[in-house]
Design an enzyme around this catalytic site. Sequence first.
Site, PDB file in Angstrom:
ATOM      1  N   PRO A 179       9.653  -1.413   9.728  1.00  8.88           N
ATOM      2  CA  PRO A 179       9.280  -0.854   8.425  1.00  8.88           C
ATOM      3  C   PRO A 179      10.082   0.425   8.177  1.00  8.88           C
ATOM      4  O   PRO A 179      10.203   1.253   9.092  1.00  8.88           O
ATOM      5  CB  PRO A 179       7.790  -0.514   8.580  1.00  8.88           C
ATOM      6  CG  PRO A 179       7.336  -1.174   9.824  1.00  8.88           C
ATOM      7  CD  PRO A 179       8.537  -1.459  10.675  1.00  8.88           C
TER       8      PRO A 179
ATOM      9  N   ALA B  27      18.551   2.786  13.645  1.00  8.61           N
ATOM     10  CA  ALA B  27      18.851   1.457  14.188  1.00  8.61           C
ATOM     11  C   ALA B  27      19.908   0.773  13.321  1.00  8.61           C
ATOM     12  O   ALA B  27      20.837   0.147  13.838  1.00  8.61           O
ATOM     13  CB  ALA B  27      17.573   0.625  14.268  1.00  8.61           C
TER      14      ALA B  27
ATOM     15  N   ASP C 140      16.512   9.703  17.477  1.00 11.07           N
ATOM     16  CA  ASP C 140      16.347   8.325  16.984  1.00 11.07           C
ATOM     17  C   ASP C 140      17.587   7.487  17.308  1.00 11.07           C
ATOM     18  O   ASP C 140      17.491   6.333  17.728  1.00 11.07           O
ATOM     19  CB  ASP C 140      16.134   8.315  15.457  1.00 11.07           C
ATOM     20  CG  ASP C 140      14.857   9.024  15.029  1.00 11.07           C
ATOM     21  OD1 ASP C 140      14.242   9.721  15.856  1.00 11.07           O
ATOM     22  OD2 ASP C 140      14.480   8.892  13.845  1.00 11.07           O
TER      23      ASP C 140
ATOM     24  N   LEU D 107       9.745   5.168  12.198  1.00 17.13           N
ATOM     25  CA  LEU D 107       9.998   4.224  13.292  1.00 17.13           C
ATOM     26  C   LEU D 107      11.492   3.997  13.559  1.00 17.13           C
ATOM     27  O   LEU D 107      11.863   3.032  14.221  1.00 17.13           O
ATOM     28  CB  LEU D 107       9.288   2.889  13.006  1.00 17.13           C
ATOM     29  CG  LEU D 107       7.763   3.011  12.871  1.00 17.13           C
ATOM     30  CD1 LEU D 107       7.134   1.665  12.535  1.00 17.13           C
ATOM     31  CD2 LEU D 107       7.123   3.580  14.136  1.00 17.13           C
ATOM     32  N   GLY D 108      12.308   4.896  13.045  1.00 12.72           N
ATOM     33  CA  GLY D 108      13.731   4.893  13.407  1.00 12.72           C
ATOM     34  C   GLY D 108      14.552   3.776  12.779  1.00 12.72           C
ATOM     35  O   GLY D 108      15.592   3.390  13.331  1.00 12.72           O
TER      36      GLY D 108
ATOM     37  N   SER E 148      16.459   3.763  10.038  1.00  7.88           N
ATOM     38  CA  SER E 148      17.805   4.137   9.575  1.00  7.88           C
ATOM     39  C   SER E 148      18.758   4.307  10.761  1.00  7.88           C
ATOM     40  O   SER E 148      19.924   3.920  10.692  1.00  7.88           O
ATOM     41  CB  SER E 148      17.759   5.403   8.722  1.00  7.88           C
ATOM     42  OG  SER E 148      17.393   6.511   9.504  1.00  7.88           O
TER      43      SER E 148
END
Length: 292
Positions: A99, A109, A150, A104-105, A107
Amino acid sequence: MTLHSTAFGEAPGKVIITGEHFVVHGSLALATALDKIVKVGARITESNHEVISKTSGTSFKIRDPEAKGTFPSLKTIERTLSFLGSNERVTITIESEIPNASGLGSSSAVAVATVAAIMRLHGKDIDRQILFDLAMEGEMVIHGNPSGVDVAVAIYGGTILFKRGMVPKILEPDPQLELVVGVSGIRRKTSRMIEMFAKVRAETPHYFEAMVRSSDSFTRIAAEAIESGNIEDLGAVMNFYNSVLSYFGLGTKDTDKMVDICLSAGAVGAKITGAGEGGASLLLLHHISVIT
Ligand code: MEV
């Protein structure tokens, strides 16, 4: 490499277990990869760079030359191609299970998987430091002054102890420990939260420095606890961080409620994670069966 061959890169999302925000200012952070990933395909194209994003069934295309240099994926593409000495055009296809705007990182990833896919497309080995530096360029467009935690998790995977400017330490968590992530669904901008936190530093520098040093120590305790399986210590440190982050205004009614529900249902520790402000996600040290 032919015009139509596609190369792929993948990277996981993350949760920060302890040390968010303070890590921007030099503290350690403890973070772990999610079992949700981003997959990026890259192929050479004849026209302009193109970014196609397919997330949760939605898809959009970006062809606008005005977006050049500001849209983070385009920045990542351009920097990677320039590193490779290439003036080709590429089409990037992003498929994400993470999401977005939820702490939750996603961008990072996307950035890491994009660089990896383009490097592979050019038959290049992927050096982690180069991957980090290139992915950070796109991240800075979105987040302003990110710490890099991240991006580091997206590259190294697993569970890491991270400090700005240092190679992350890979930890070996006790396999008995279980973390659960809940997403509030309220999206927010990390860059704004980083700026807000930085203001506290500008207003009360001595106090803030002491907080950064404490965060360093508490994160060390959490790292030891995660490796030794000391669930009580880990839970206590997480609860401490939740209080501190809430004190700085990063909790919301929704995330506070999620934390309360989880603790009263038997979780040993529960906290907001990432940039905060309702944003989004909540990390729980598991010992509960159902969250209602
Ligand atoms: C965002 O996932 C984590 C923050 O600490 C920002 C950063 O480290 O770049 C809030």
